[in-house]
Scaffold this motif. Sequence first.
Motif, short mmCIF file in Angstrom:
data_model
loop_
_atom_site.label_atom_id
_atom_site.label_comp_id
_atom_site.label_asym_id
_atom_site.label_seq_id
_atom_site.Cartn_x
_atom_site.Cartn_y
_atom_site.Cartn_z
N GLY A 7 -67.12 -51.26 -10.50
CA GLY A 7 -65.77 -51.81 -10.49
C GLY A 7 -64.87 -51.12 -11.50
N ARG A 8 -63.57 -51.13 -11.23
CA ARG A 8 -62.55 -50.66 -12.17
C ARG A 8 -62.80 -49.22 -12.61
N ASN A 9 -63.15 -48.34 -11.66
CA ASN A 9 -63.49 -46.97 -12.02
C ASN A 9 -62.30 -46.01 -11.89
N ALA A 20 -58.35 -54.99 -17.66
CA ALA A 20 -58.49 -54.01 -18.72
C ALA A 20 -59.29 -52.82 -18.23
N VAL A 21 -58.99 -51.64 -18.76
CA VAL A 21 -59.77 -50.45 -18.44
C VAL A 21 -61.10 -50.54 -19.19
N PRO A 22 -62.24 -50.48 -18.49
CA PRO A 22 -63.54 -50.71 -19.15
C PRO A 22 -63.98 -49.52 -20.00
N ASP A 23 -64.75 -49.82 -21.04
CA ASP A 23 -65.28 -48.76 -21.89
C ASP A 23 -66.69 -48.34 -21.49
N GLU A 24 -67.20 -48.91 -20.41
CA GLU A 24 -68.44 -48.46 -19.78
C GLU A 24 -68.39 -48.92 -18.32
N PRO A 25 -69.20 -48.33 -17.44
CA PRO A 25 -69.13 -48.73 -16.03
C PRO A 25 -69.37 -50.22 -15.82
N TYR A 150 -65.61 -42.76 -14.61
CA TYR A 150 -67.01 -42.38 -14.75
C TYR A 150 -67.43 -41.65 -13.49
N PRO A 151 -67.65 -40.33 -13.57
CA PRO A 151 -68.05 -39.57 -12.38
C PRO A 151 -69.43 -39.94 -11.89
#
Length: 203
Positions: A7-9, A20-25, A150-151
């Motif tokens: 989610g949120r990628n 919010a933009v996540p700091d991990e996947p 996150y690629p």
Amino acid sequence: MKIICIGRNYVAHAQELGNAVPDEPVIFMKPKNALLTPGNPFYYPAFTNELHYECEIVVRICKNGKFIHPSQAHHYFEEVTLGIDFTARDVQDKLKKKGLPWEKAKAFDQSAAIGEFVPWESLHDPNNIHFTFFRNGEQVQEGFSNLMLYPIHQIIAHVSEYFTLNIGDLIFTGTPAGVGECVVADRFEGFLEDRKLLEVEIK
């Protein structure tokens, strides 16, 4: 077989939903019964009044693995397609307000539609996959994989820290901006580069 979703990628998608933009996947799962294979219609669920589409790149795992290093992740998939993460947005909003899990909104039957798979090596630019998504002939989403937070190789590495990846597992890699509501009789088409891989009708 597991269906693993990210989610949120894409920054623009997180912003369009006010997240919010996540700091991990961000990882969530769908059960096997959520899978909708090519050629089958999608039936609008009775428990929602606000069904949304979210188109995204999907990879299929071809090798069992655990604690996969990002530099080795390319050995764990060979095929790619497009998928739709169908979301009962009204249900999800109620669950989020209560701090509850999303399964009712994200993991219901047929909520993970996929198209036909093509070899990864057949893509014009595997490092920046371009896709477009159409609702009733009108383009509603466009994505470029180099805009992912996150690629794919990082996603595979991160997911494998927590879950053993098995042959046949599917990873939905996140949706770009442009998600929206769908209704009965809508027809969706997804193109990976210039190839139509995905077609779904809402019944």
